[in-house]
Design a protein around this motif. Structure first.
Motif, mmCIF file in Angstrom:
data_model
loop_
_atom_site.group_PDB
_atom_site.id
_atom_site.type_symbol
_atom_site.label_atom_id
_atom_site.label_comp_id
_atom_site.label_asym_id
_atom_site.label_seq_id
_atom_site.Cartn_x
_atom_site.Cartn_y
_atom_site.Cartn_z
ATOM 1 N N GLU A 66 52.886 107.033 -0.401
ATOM 2 C CA GLU A 66 51.525 106.813 -0.896
ATOM 3 C C GLU A 66 50.653 106.140 0.154
ATOM 4 O OE1 GLU A 66 54.134 107.642 -4.172
ATOM 5 O OE2 GLU A 66 54.304 106.123 -2.603
ATOM 6 N N LEU A 67 51.243 105.198 0.893
ATOM 7 C CA LEU A 67 50.485 104.525 1.939
ATOM 8 C C LEU A 67 50.153 105.486 3.076
ATOM 9 C CD1 LEU A 67 49.271 101.784 2.741
ATOM 10 C CD2 LEU A 67 51.431 101.256 3.903
ATOM 11 N N GLU A 68 51.106 106.345 3.425
ATOM 12 C CA GLU A 68 50.863 107.326 4.487
ATOM 13 C C GLU A 68 49.811 108.335 4.055
ATOM 14 O OE1 GLU A 68 51.300 109.518 8.128
ATOM 15 O OE2 GLU A 68 51.379 107.435 7.470
ATOM 16 N N GLN A 69 49.875 108.782 2.808
ATOM 17 C CA GLN A 69 48.864 109.724 2.336
ATOM 18 C C GLN A 69 47.475 109.106 2.400
ATOM 19 O OE1 GLN A 69 49.593 112.057 -1.222
ATOM 20 N NE2 GLN A 69 47.438 111.902 -1.823
ATOM 21 N N TYR A 70 47.360 107.842 2.003
ATOM 22 C CA TYR A 70 46.048 107.204 2.035
ATOM 23 C C TYR A 70 45.554 107.055 3.474
ATOM 24 C CZ TYR A 70 42.186 104.116 1.008
ATOM 25 O OH TYR A 70 40.923 103.580 0.918
ATOM 26 N N ARG A 71 46.455 106.697 4.385
ATOM 27 C CA ARG A 71 46.073 106.593 5.798
ATOM 28 C C ARG A 71 45.579 107.937 6.309
ATOM 29 N NH1 ARG A 71 47.477 107.650 10.779
ATOM 30 N NH2 ARG A 71 49.181 108.985 10.067
ATOM 31 N N LEU A 72 46.288 109.010 5.969
ATOM 32 C CA LEU A 72 45.886 110.337 6.408
ATOM 33 C C LEU A 72 44.570 110.774 5.770
ATOM 34 C CD1 LEU A 72 49.367 112.113 6.275
ATOM 35 C CD2 LEU A 72 48.073 111.536 8.346
ATOM 36 N N GLU A 73 44.349 110.370 4.535
ATOM 37 C CA GLU A 73 43.075 110.678 3.878
ATOM 38 C C GLU A 73 41.919 110.029 4.620
ATOM 39 O OE1 GLU A 73 42.899 109.780 -0.322
ATOM 40 O OE2 GLU A 73 44.954 110.454 -0.618
ATOM 41 N N MET A 74 42.048 108.732 4.935
ATOM 42 C CA MET A 74 40.928 108.013 5.529
ATOM 43 C C MET A 74 40.733 108.351 7.000
ATOM 44 S SD MET A 74 39.952 103.938 5.565
ATOM 45 C CE MET A 74 39.642 103.892 3.804
ATOM 46 N N LEU A 75 41.821 108.491 7.755
ATOM 47 C CA LEU A 75 41.685 108.684 9.191
ATOM 48 C C LEU A 75 41.569 110.153 9.590
ATOM 49 C CD1 LEU A 75 42.627 105.683 9.099
ATOM 50 C CD2 LEU A 75 43.812 106.128 11.244
ATOM 51 N N ASP A 76 42.221 111.033 8.841
ATOM 52 C CA ASP A 76 42.291 112.441 9.257
ATOM 53 C C ASP A 76 41.682 113.413 8.258
ATOM 54 O OD1 ASP A 76 43.609 111.654 11.613
ATOM 55 O OD2 ASP A 76 45.537 111.656 10.586
ATOM 56 N N GLY A 77 41.252 112.919 7.107
ATOM 57 C CA GLY A 77 40.513 113.763 6.171
ATOM 58 C C GLY A 77 41.318 114.856 5.520
ATOM 59 N N ILE A 78 42.578 114.589 5.184
ATOM 60 C CA ILE A 78 43.418 115.663 4.652
ATOM 61 C C ILE A 78 42.963 116.146 3.271
ATOM 62 C CG2 ILE A 78 45.440 114.946 5.977
ATOM 63 C CD1 ILE A 78 46.574 113.783 3.321
ATOM 64 N N LEU A 79 42.122 115.363 2.588
ATOM 65 C CA LEU A 79 41.637 115.787 1.273
ATOM 66 C C LEU A 79 40.127 116.032 1.260
ATOM 67 C CD1 LEU A 79 43.742 113.552 -1.168
ATOM 68 C CD2 LEU A 79 44.175 115.895 -0.414
ATOM 69 N N ASP A 80 39.525 116.181 2.419
ATOM 70 C CA ASP A 80 38.081 116.458 2.469
ATOM 71 C C ASP A 80 37.726 117.772 1.773
ATOM 72 O OD1 ASP A 80 37.799 114.130 3.866
ATOM 73 O OD2 ASP A 80 37.015 115.027 5.707
ATOM 74 N N PHE A 81 38.683 118.687 1.720
ATOM 75 C CA PHE A 81 38.398 119.980 1.082
ATOM 76 C C PHE A 81 38.050 119.830 -0.396
ATOM 77 C CE2 PHE A 81 42.932 119.276 0.413
ATOM 78 C CZ PHE A 81 43.108 119.645 -0.907
ATOM 79 N N GLU A 82 38.434 118.691 -1.002
ATOM 80 C CA GLU A 82 38.117 118.483 -2.413
ATOM 81 C C GLU A 82 36.604 118.397 -2.637
ATOM 82 O OE1 GLU A 82 40.095 118.844 -4.738
ATOM 83 O OE2 GLU A 82 42.076 117.983 -4.389
ATOM 84 N N ILE A 83 35.863 118.016 -1.601
ATOM 85 C CA ILE A 83 34.404 117.977 -1.710
ATOM 86 C C ILE A 83 33.869 119.397 -1.811
ATOM 87 C CG2 ILE A 83 32.258 117.216 -0.616
ATOM 88 C CD1 ILE A 83 33.933 115.158 0.933
ATOM 89 N N GLU A 84 34.335 120.275 -0.916
ATOM 90 C CA GLU A 84 33.875 121.660 -0.922
ATOM 91 C C GLU A 84 34.238 122.371 -2.227
ATOM 92 O OE1 GLU A 84 35.415 123.610 2.487
ATOM 93 O OE2 GLU A 84 34.519 122.198 3.926
ATOM 94 N N LYS A 85 35.374 121.997 -2.810
ATOM 95 C CA LYS A 85 35.789 122.611 -4.064
ATOM 96 C C LYS A 85 35.027 122.041 -5.262
ATOM 97 C CE LYS A 85 40.128 123.624 -4.682
ATOM 98 N NZ LYS A 85 41.608 123.562 -4.803
ATOM 99 N N GLY A 86 34.251 120.991 -5.030
ATOM 100 C CA GLY A 86 33.464 120.399 -6.103
ATOM 101 C C GLY A 86 34.217 119.414 -6.969
ATOM 102 N N ASN A 87 35.434 119.050 -6.552
ATOM 103 C CA ASN A 87 36.236 118.111 -7.340
ATOM 104 C C ASN A 87 35.865 116.658 -7.069
ATOM 105 O OD1 ASN A 87 37.704 120.222 -8.501
ATOM 106 N ND2 ASN A 87 39.156 120.255 -6.802
ATOM 107 N N TRP A 88 35.477 116.359 -5.834
ATOM 108 C CA TRP A 88 35.079 115.001 -5.444
ATOM 109 C C TRP A 88 33.679 115.040 -4.871
ATOM 110 C CZ3 TRP A 88 39.911 113.052 -2.241
ATOM 111 C CH2 TRP A 88 41.012 112.956 -3.104
ATOM 112 N N LYS A 89 32.950 113.939 -5.030
ATOM 113 C CA LYS A 89 31.611 113.848 -4.463
ATOM 114 C C LYS A 89 31.652 113.431 -2.992
ATOM 115 C CE LYS A 89 29.292 112.846 -8.830
ATOM 116 N NZ LYS A 89 28.455 111.884 -9.596
ATOM 117 N N TYR A 90 32.693 112.740 -2.608
ATOM 118 C CA TYR A 90 32.792 112.271 -1.219
ATOM 119 C C TYR A 90 34.221 111.841 -0.938
ATOM 120 C CZ TYR A 90 33.201 107.490 -2.910
ATOM 121 O OH TYR A 90 33.652 106.349 -3.542
#
Length: 247
Positions: A66-90
């Motif tokens: 969970e800690l590694e996933q969060y690090r990858l989310e913030m530093l490398d944007g592994i979940l940025d695609f959720e914005i394009e899919k309309g699931n997240w605002k940012y």
């Protein structure tokens, strides 16, 4: 609201002191947006040596993956695609990624600069039901070391603040490495550092362990321990990311 300032040599040291202060001195009041009460202080947590071991606290929700996933989310944007899919605002990564090169170039241009600021809040947050909690990050070069100061408008003490701080310290190190600098202090300011009513027992349990357990039983080494476990978790994390992308 009570103002609290804690200093710690390592990240767990500062984080554990912050939890104790919240438990012992937090004011209990209504949290109307969530229909509950909360315990709250205004907290400034200063980590004097951000990479000092042990760097991992055992007192947060999750484990190495969970800690590694969060690090990858913030530093490398592994979940940025959720914005394009309309699931997240940012995502935090989406809001900060284009500003990091400016910070590096600005501090190369003028190491004494006070302009190396990353702004997270945007006009989209005004009136939003889910505005960004982190507001801005500022970086300083002082005494030939890179310092980082972060402001949160709101920060869940038990469920978010440790992971937030760990990931931002990893970002601080990435920028320090790009500048060829050593790491300076990390300062984590939360105007509302809080624990929701449903998590009061969790906070009490954390503080009990901090006060009664041997420090070695509530911390882990990052280098040579969790770093390897977190790295081994990446393939599984990325597999889940690909599944989410395909949905």
């Amino acid at each position: 609201m009570k103002e609290v300032l804690v200093y710690g040599s390592s990240l767990p040291d500062a984080y554990h002191k912050a939890l104790i202060e919240l438990e012992q001195n937090g004011e209990v009041g209504d949290c109307q947006d969530w229909g509950c009460t909360q315990k709250e202080v205004s907290m400034t947590m200063v980590v004097e040596h951000p990479l000092e071991e042990p760097m991992i606290s055992r007192l947060f929700i999750g484990g190495p993956a969970e800690l590694e996933q969060y690090r990858l989310e913030m530093l490398d944007g592994i979940l940025d695609f959720e914005i394009e899919k309309g699931n997240w605002k940012y995502t935090y990564h989406d809001r900060i990624k284009d500003q990091i090169p400016f910070v590096i170039e600005e501090l190369k241009r003028s190491p004494s600069s006070r302009r190396a600021v990353i702004t997270v809040r945007t006009p989209e947050d005004i009136g939003s039901e889910d505005p960004a909690c982190m507001q801005h990050l500022q970086f300083f070069v002082r005494n030939k070391k890179l310092e980082c100061k972060v402001l949160f408008r709101s920060n869940d003490a038990c469920k978010a603040s440790y992971m937030n701080a760990f990931a931002i310290i990893m970002l601080q190190k990435r920028i320090a490495d790009a500048l060829g600098l050593e790491m300076g202090t990390y300062s984590h300011r939360a105007n509302s550092y809080h624990c929701y009513e449903k998590d009061f027992d969790m906070l009490k349990g954390y503080v009990k362990r901090i006060q009664e357990d041997d420090p070695e039983d509530i911390t882990f080494e990052y280098e040579g321990d969790w770093e390897e476990i977190m790295r081994d978790a990446r393939p599984g994390i990325m597999k889940q990311v690909e599944i989410l992308k395909a949905q």
